[in-house]
Design a protein around this motif. Structure first.
Motif, PDB file in Angstrom:
ATOM      1  N   UNK B 387      40.879  63.761   4.896  1.00 26.91           N
ATOM      2  CA  UNK B 387      40.365  63.478   3.558  1.00 26.91           C
ATOM      3  C   UNK B 387      39.273  64.489   3.242  1.00 26.91           C
ATOM      4  N   UNK B 388      39.240  64.965   2.030  1.00 24.92           N
ATOM      5  CA  UNK B 388      38.235  65.961   1.642  1.00 24.92           C
ATOM      6  C   UNK B 388      36.825  65.494   2.019  1.00 24.92           C
ATOM      7  N   UNK B 389      36.547  64.243   1.730  1.00 27.65           N
ATOM      8  CA  UNK B 389      35.192  63.727   1.951  1.00 27.65           C
ATOM      9  C   UNK B 389      34.824  63.568   3.413  1.00 27.65           C
ATOM     10  N   UNK B 390      35.811  63.589   4.300  1.00 30.46           N
ATOM     11  CA  UNK B 390      35.515  63.421   5.727  1.00 30.46           C
ATOM     12  C   UNK B 390      35.422  64.743   6.467  1.00 30.46           C
ATOM     13  N   UNK B 391      35.730  65.823   5.760  1.00 29.30           N
ATOM     14  CA  UNK B 391      35.781  67.126   6.441  1.00 29.30           C
ATOM     15  C   UNK B 391      34.375  67.673   6.669  1.00 29.30           C
ATOM     16  N   UNK B 392      34.084  68.007   7.902  1.00 36.02           N
ATOM     17  CA  UNK B 392      32.809  68.647   8.214  1.00 36.02           C
ATOM     18  C   UNK B 392      32.969  70.154   8.243  1.00 36.02           C
ATOM     19  N   UNK B 393      34.217  70.582   8.243  1.00 38.02           N
ATOM     20  CA  UNK B 393      34.479  72.024   8.193  1.00 38.02           C
ATOM     21  C   UNK B 393      35.854  72.210   7.571  1.00 38.02           C
TER      22      UNK B 393
END
Lengths: 92, 500
Positions: B387-393
């Motif tokens: 999910x876009x919001x969970x991406x740290x990179x």
């Protein structure tokens, strides 16, 4: 005649194996120098070994209680610069 | 089915070992020109093979606290759980604890193939602790690859010891080959019972590094060279470094960006030395690539990191937790072998598909379209599954008429998640948009309404239509859609133009 490790020590272990007198020992909260054993490397090396590898300024004092590696001498960061940047960070 | 091209795959490796094709050296196929014996060594090593890093995990054990040099990007006082710089750890381990932790991780995360010792100081400045750990592990866990990272100062002295313990991967950090440049990076070294400052110290370090590199290569040990890119200090110089280490037999060069913030208390951080932008880093990596294989997927992990690159599961294996675990390593090894076989089958299938690929340019030889950078949110396995919001990179891929290639990654939480006290008042979303500068598309499994609008306004098209699809296929599909929609008809390189 003995050096002393004080609270700035970060327990990196670098000094202990170098001591020609086995005067440095692991302790809590930081490593210590047994003043009865420390010879300041006299007769073994021209430079005190622990203070020559220690990466932390101010962590080792000489027998007069002076810092062997004063602020700025190891990192190259001028002490005034350090103070002003730290003040800036605190102000945020 | 559309399949991605593999750069250089159709090009036979020239006798010299380099690549004639300008497109060679892609991370995706960076190993193709290497002899089979070396490929066998690195195909499941996440730090050496871009392909492997989607599937296989690594861990570092922090057994080596002492250091024998000072680097201007390092602060020996630092310990922060929110920090992800190399050299930062939370807990120092004894060799016995490190062995126990390694076996616990290997049993719990069967994808873990590699154990490295990378500090938090220099492993060869704590030789007893480092080699005791390696010795025991090479006996009890023969299915784990052993690696060591070093500044190189003591390398010539320990090369034979390294060979003895079956350590077949060594990383040397080489930031310069010129002592004058070195003096701006290393204020001192500890050498033969003396602290040696300035150019003299840097000259000794450089000499030892080069000698160590040659000795390792002579013994058939794989050498990767890490370099920290410091704008204005060694950025131009690293092109020469790349040439030299390649000529001496290093098989991979990893140029990493300097990380320097005032909060870190390092010389560079305090003095305001900036790190490179993502575009500058890619530029230098591209410039060095003509000379040798470049690594672009490095995450500059901590000296106690655990898991896939880019993730850290260290919290699951703290000392108190591993104390409570009872590991039967013999049966763990059987399970691990099974998991590894499954991954290999998957990779094999992927490789076979690739072989059938027909490049776009051969279908439409009359048209050349500009290349496009796309950002991808993934949690591993080589598919778009985050999910876009969970991406740290985000992984960054470049699509062109000839191929899809991995060119780097952008961290969105910039090395620190310590809350509002860290950094300026820029919102997280603004930071992400800035980190994705130069990208025209972001591929993720899902994305919320608010970031969608903001990304679109910034010229980055969000795309959630390729969830669970293999990354390269999805990137190529989107690229083709862009061609079909007439978005790539210009001839100038707009993607880079608006990145600068």
């Amino acid at each position: 005649m003995a050096l002393q490790i004080i609270s700035a020590c970060v327990n990196c272990w670098a000094c202990a194996p170098l001591c020609p007198s086995q005067a440095i020992y692991e302790a809590s909260p930081h490593f210590l120098i047994d003043p009865k054993k420390c010879t300041e490397c006299d007769g073994d090396f021209t430079e005190t070994q622990c203070a020559s590898i220690c990466p932390i300024e101010g962590a080792i004092l000489n027998s007069q209680g002076m810092e062997v590696n004063p602020a700025g001498s190891l990192t190259g960061i001028p002490p005034e610069k350090w103070q002003s940047v730290m003040a800036e960070i605190r102000a945020r | 089915m559309m399949e991605l091209p593999v750069i250089g795959q159709s090009v036979a490796a020239p006798a010299k070992g380099g690549c004639a094709s300008s497109s060679c050296g892609s991370s995706d196929d960076q190993l193709s020109h290497l002899p089979e014996s070396i490929r066998e060594k690195v195909h499941n090593h996440p730090c050496y093979s871009e392909e492997a890093h989607h599937y296989y995990a690594r861990m570092h054990v922090a057994v080596a606290p002492a250091c024998n040099i000072q680097c201007h990007y390092c602060n020996r006082k630092y310990d922060c759980a929110n920090e992800s710089r190399p050299g930062v750890v939370s807990e120092l381990l004894t060799p016995d604890q490190a062995i126990k932790k390694t076996l616990a991780v290997a049993a719990t995360i069967p994808q873990m193939t590699v154990l490295g010792i990378a500090g938090p100081g220099d492993p060869l400045a704590s030789p007893e602790r480092t080699f005791k750990t390696f010795e025991e592990l090479s006996r009890t866990a023969p299915d784990i690859k052993l690696c060591v990272s070093t500044n190189g100062l003591m390398l010539p002295e320990y090369v034979d010891e390294i060979a003895k313990h079956n350590i077949d991967h060594v990383t040397i950090t080489i930031n310069c080959v010129d002592p004058e440049v070195g003096a701006k990076i290393y204020p001192w070294i500890f050498w033969k019972n003396k602290r040696i400052k300035g150019i003299k110290g840097a000259a000794i370090l450089i000499e030892q590094q080069q000698k160590g590199l040659e000795m390792l290569v002579a013994r058939g040990i794989l050498v990767k060279v890490n370099s920290v890119m410091i704008p204005g200090v060694n950025d131009e110089h690293l092109k020469e470094v790349s040439k030299i280490v390649k000529s001496k037999g290093a098989f991979l060069h990893n140029v990493m960006p300097l990380i320097a913030e005032a909060e870190h208390g390092t010389f560079y951080g305090i003095m305001g030395q900036r790190g490179p932008t993502s575009a500058e880093l890619r530029g230098l990596q591209d410039a060095c690539e003509g000379d040798m294989n470049m690594m672009r997927h490095c995450r500059q992990c901590r000296a106690d990191a655990v898991g896939l690159l880019g993730e850290d599961r260290g919290d699951e294996f703290s000392l108190d937790k591993i104390e409570a675990m009872n590991i039967d390593y013999a049966s763990a090894m059987e399970y691990r072998a099974q998991v590894h076989a499954e991954i290999e089958a998957k990779l094999q299938a992927k490789q076979e598909q690739k072989a059938q690929f027909v490049p776009l340019s051969s279908l439409h030889p009359q048209r050349k379209y500009r290349s496009v950078l796309m950002a991808v949110a993934t949690q591993g396995s080589g598919v778009i599954n985050q999910h876009f919001g969970h991406a740290k990179e985000f992984l960054i891929y470049e699509a062109s008429s000839d191929d899809v290639r991995f060119v780097g990654h952008s961290k969105t939480e910039l090395y620190c998640s310590g809350g509002d006290s860290c950094g300026d008042e820029e919102t997280t979303l603004q930071k992400i948009i800035r980190a994705l500068e130069g990208c025209e598309v972001v591929l993720c499994s899902k994305i919320g309404y608010e970031p969608w609008g903001a990304l679109e306004a910034a010229g980055i098209q969000p795309n959630g239509e390729h969830a669970m699809e293999p990354i390269e296929e999805a990137v190529m599909a989107v690229y083709q859609e862009m061609i079909a929609a007439g978005k790539l008809d210009e001839t100038e390189d707009v993607a880079y133009a608006h990145a600068s």
